[in-house]
Design a protein around this motif. Structure first.
Motif, PDB file in Angstrom:
ATOM      1  N   ILE A   1       0.837  -1.413   0.049  1.00  0.00           N
ATOM      2  CA  ILE A   1       0.085   0.050   0.007  1.00  0.00           C
ATOM      3  C   ILE A   1       0.918   1.116  -0.003  1.00  0.00           C
ATOM      4  CG2 ILE A   1      -2.200  -1.221   1.180  1.00  0.00           C
ATOM      5  CD1 ILE A   1      -0.942   0.138   3.787  1.00  0.00           C
ATOM      6  N   GLY A   2       0.328   2.469  -0.666  1.00  0.00           N
ATOM      7  CA  GLY A   2       0.859   3.661  -0.588  1.00  0.00           C
ATOM      8  C   GLY A   2       0.425   4.766  -0.294  1.00  0.00           C
ATOM      9  N   PHE A   3       1.109   5.790   0.093  1.00  0.00           N
ATOM     10  CA  PHE A   3       0.813   7.108   0.303  1.00  0.00           C
ATOM     11  C   PHE A   3       1.315   7.995  -0.814  1.00  0.00           C
ATOM     12  CE2 PHE A   3       1.529  11.342   2.225  1.00  0.00           C
ATOM     13  CZ  PHE A   3       0.014  11.494   2.661  1.00  0.00           C
ATOM     14  N   ASN A   4       0.690   8.770  -1.426  1.00  0.00           N
ATOM     15  CA  ASN A   4       0.974   9.785  -2.324  1.00  0.00           C
ATOM     16  C   ASN A   4       0.495  11.060  -2.207  1.00  0.00           C
ATOM     17  OD1 ASN A   4       1.776   7.434  -4.630  1.00  0.00           O
ATOM     18  ND2 ASN A   4      -0.179   6.866  -3.496  1.00  0.00           N
ATOM     19  N   ASN A   5       1.418  12.119  -2.336  1.00  0.00           N
ATOM     20  CA  ASN A   5       1.561  13.588  -2.361  1.00  0.00           C
ATOM     21  C   ASN A   5       1.577  14.144  -3.651  1.00  0.00           C
ATOM     22  OD1 ASN A   5       2.960  16.471  -1.866  1.00  0.00           O
ATOM     23  ND2 ASN A   5       1.129  16.200  -0.735  1.00  0.00           N
ATOM     24  N   ALA A   6       0.612  14.717  -4.361  1.00  0.00           N
ATOM     25  CA  ALA A   6       0.605  15.337  -5.444  1.00  0.00           C
ATOM     26  C   ALA A   6       0.464  16.963  -5.192  1.00  0.00           C
ATOM     27  CB  ALA A   6      -0.581  15.151  -6.499  1.00  0.00           C
ATOM     28  N   ARG A   7       1.558  17.695  -6.116  1.00  0.00           N
ATOM     29  CA  ARG A   7       1.442  19.078  -5.999  1.00  0.00           C
ATOM     30  C   ARG A   7       1.736  19.647  -7.273  1.00  0.00           C
ATOM     31  NH1 ARG A   7       6.215  17.336  -3.735  1.00  0.00           N
ATOM     32  NH2 ARG A   7       8.288  18.499  -4.565  1.00  0.00           N
ATOM     33  N   ASN A   8       1.696  20.856  -7.457  1.00  0.00           N
ATOM     34  CA  ASN A   8       1.987  21.607  -8.865  1.00  0.00           C
ATOM     35  C   ASN A   8       3.551  21.630  -9.062  1.00  0.00           C
ATOM     36  OD1 ASN A   8      -0.663  22.327  -9.626  1.00  0.00           O
ATOM     37  ND2 ASN A   8      -0.666  23.891  -8.055  1.00  0.00           N
ATOM     38  N   ASN A   9       3.542  21.255 -10.492  1.00  0.00           N
ATOM     39  CA  ASN A   9       4.862  21.206 -11.011  1.00  0.00           C
ATOM     40  C   ASN A   9       5.127  22.770 -11.249  1.00  0.00           C
ATOM     41  OD1 ASN A   9       6.900  21.398 -13.375  1.00  0.00           O
ATOM     42  ND2 ASN A   9       7.093  19.447 -12.849  1.00  0.00           N
ATOM     43  N   TRP A  10       6.343  23.179 -11.213  1.00  0.00           N
ATOM     44  CA  TRP A  10       6.647  24.736 -11.304  1.00  0.00           C
ATOM     45  C   TRP A  10       6.150  25.141 -12.593  1.00  0.00           C
ATOM     46  CZ3 TRP A  10      10.071  26.774 -14.911  1.00  0.00           C
ATOM     47  CH2 TRP A  10      10.881  25.859 -15.548  1.00  0.00           C
ATOM     48  N   ARG A  11       5.815  24.347 -13.665  1.00  0.00           N
ATOM     49  CA  ARG A  11       5.696  24.881 -15.195  1.00  0.00           C
ATOM     50  C   ARG A  11       4.175  24.870 -15.347  1.00  0.00           C
ATOM     51  NH1 ARG A  11       9.259  20.909 -18.644  1.00  0.00           N
ATOM     52  NH2 ARG A  11       8.488  19.418 -16.946  1.00  0.00           N
ATOM     53  N   SER A  12       3.418  24.181 -14.294  1.00  0.00           N
ATOM     54  CA  SER A  12       2.198  23.822 -14.647  1.00  0.00           C
ATOM     55  C   SER A  12       1.148  23.779 -13.387  1.00  0.00           C
ATOM     56  CB  SER A  12       2.130  22.225 -15.168  1.00  0.00           C
ATOM     57  OG  SER A  12       0.525  21.964 -15.233  1.00  0.00           O
ATOM     58  N   THR A  13      -0.113  24.108 -13.290  1.00  0.00           N
ATOM     59  CA  THR A  13      -1.206  23.828 -12.373  1.00  0.00           C
ATOM     60  C   THR A  13      -2.128  22.703 -12.775  1.00  0.00           C
ATOM     61  OG1 THR A  13      -2.616  25.784 -13.500  1.00  0.00           O
ATOM     62  CG2 THR A  13      -0.882  26.258 -11.675  1.00  0.00           C
ATOM     63  N   ARG A  14      -1.682  22.069 -13.539  1.00  0.00           N
ATOM     64  CA  ARG A  14      -2.788  20.899 -13.982  1.00  0.00           C
ATOM     65  C   ARG A  14      -2.587  19.575 -13.307  1.00  0.00           C
ATOM     66  NH1 ARG A  14      -6.864  20.806 -15.418  1.00  0.00           N
ATOM     67  NH2 ARG A  14      -6.561  18.818 -16.588  1.00  0.00           N
ATOM     68  N   VAL A  15      -2.935  19.611 -11.793  1.00  0.00           N
ATOM     69  CA  VAL A  15      -3.076  18.551 -10.928  1.00  0.00           C
ATOM     70  C   VAL A  15      -3.847  18.929  -9.975  1.00  0.00           C
ATOM     71  CG1 VAL A  15      -1.144  19.081  -9.724  1.00  0.00           C
ATOM     72  CG2 VAL A  15      -1.929  16.759  -9.827  1.00  0.00           C
ATOM     73  N   ASN A  16      -4.770  17.936  -9.496  1.00  0.00           N
ATOM     74  CA  ASN A  16      -5.589  18.330  -8.320  1.00  0.00           C
ATOM     75  C   ASN A  16      -4.831  17.924  -6.974  1.00  0.00           C
ATOM     76  OD1 ASN A  16      -7.803  18.644  -6.602  1.00  0.00           O
ATOM     77  ND2 ASN A  16      -8.885  16.886  -7.444  1.00  0.00           N
ATOM     78  N   VAL A  17      -3.979  18.808  -6.469  1.00  0.00           N
ATOM     79  CA  VAL A  17      -3.221  18.699  -5.476  1.00  0.00           C
ATOM     80  C   VAL A  17      -3.766  18.104  -4.348  1.00  0.00           C
ATOM     81  CG1 VAL A  17      -1.733  20.770  -6.417  1.00  0.00           C
ATOM     82  CG2 VAL A  17      -3.664  21.064  -4.435  1.00  0.00           C
ATOM     83  N   GLY A  18      -3.248  17.230  -3.651  1.00  0.00           N
ATOM     84  CA  GLY A  18      -3.588  16.607  -2.237  1.00  0.00           C
ATOM     85  C   GLY A  18      -2.958  15.380  -2.203  1.00  0.00           C
ATOM     86  N   ASN A  19      -3.443  14.582  -1.304  1.00  0.00           N
ATOM     87  CA  ASN A  19      -3.111  13.312  -0.819  1.00  0.00           C
ATOM     88  C   ASN A  19      -3.786  12.113  -1.060  1.00  0.00           C
ATOM     89  OD1 ASN A  19      -0.705  14.438   0.775  1.00  0.00           O
ATOM     90  ND2 ASN A  19      -2.144  14.914   2.532  1.00  0.00           N
TER      91      ASN A  19
END
Length: 211
Positions: free
Chosen positions: A137-155
């Motif tokens: 099982i995993g835990f993943n943190n998604a954040r914006n890449n400095w070139r883009s805002t195309r991700v739903n940030v969160g865990n």
């Protein structure tokens, strides 16, 4: 010409040559590596597509000998995760919203149990070539890449599984290849929820030391 039966027998004998990899003697291993991640979700599927943009990551793995057949593992990875819209894809979804690329910086931690084929039953426990499969099982943190805002940030939690091959080339040192799959327990990371949960495939090479 060598027969298929003799070829398989010779391969198993070669693979069983001992070099003292991670075992009862050296119960711990640390490996560092790098690789490429590939997206599969509502925006498309880039698995095994060499023309897809490169989304690289770094990895750190610690494993602990838990018996002849099993190791406990902790793996940390950090890198880019995304998908670039193909030239043949439509510019707009059926609801009128534009189809945009997905790009994020994804940092993940995975706890897993690894089953080793070099366990004394199928291959020698100290085999040079040591294939394995694992699940966890995993835990993943998604954040914006400095070139883009195309991700739903969160865990995001995930289910993880994969397979790999380790080659023990010295008494305590090895190189390895790993193919892993990560299914997020969410369908929201790309701002779309039209199908199943979003997934990631990771291919990586690593160098490890046992101690």
């Amino acid at each position: 010409m060598i027969s298929p039966k003799n070829f398989v027998l010779a391969l198993l004998i070669f693979a069983s040559a001992t070099v003292y990899g991670q075992s009862r003697t050296y119960k711990n291993q640390i490996a560092v590596g790098f690789g490429q991640g590939a997206y599969n979700g509502d925006l498309g599927n880039s698995w095994f597509k060499p023309r897809e943009e490169f989304y690289g990551f770094l990895s750190l793995n610690y494993s602990r000998y838990a018996g002849k057949s099993f190791d406990a593992m902790l793996t940390l990875t950090s890198g880019d995760y995304g998908h670039c819209r193909d030239e043949m894809d439509p510019l707009y979804w059926s609801d009128g919203r534009p189809v945009l690329n997905m790009l994020s910086r994804l940092t993940s931690g995975v706890i897993a149990l690894r089953y080793k084929f070099a366990n004394g039953y199928l291959l020698h426990e100290d085999a040079r070539f040591a294939p394995y499969v694992y699940a966890g099982i995993g835990f993943n943190n998604a954040r914006n890449n400095w070139r883009s805002t195309r991700v739903n940030v969160g865990n995001y939690a995930s289910l993880n599984a994969g397979a790999g091959l380790r080659y023990n080339f010295l008494k305590r040192y090895n190189v390895g290849y790993n193919l892993g799959f990560n299914e997020l327990l969410s369908d929201e990371i790309d701002f779309r929820s039209d199908g199943g949960n979003d997934m990631q495939m990771q291919q990586s090479l690593s160098v490890g030391i046992s101690f």
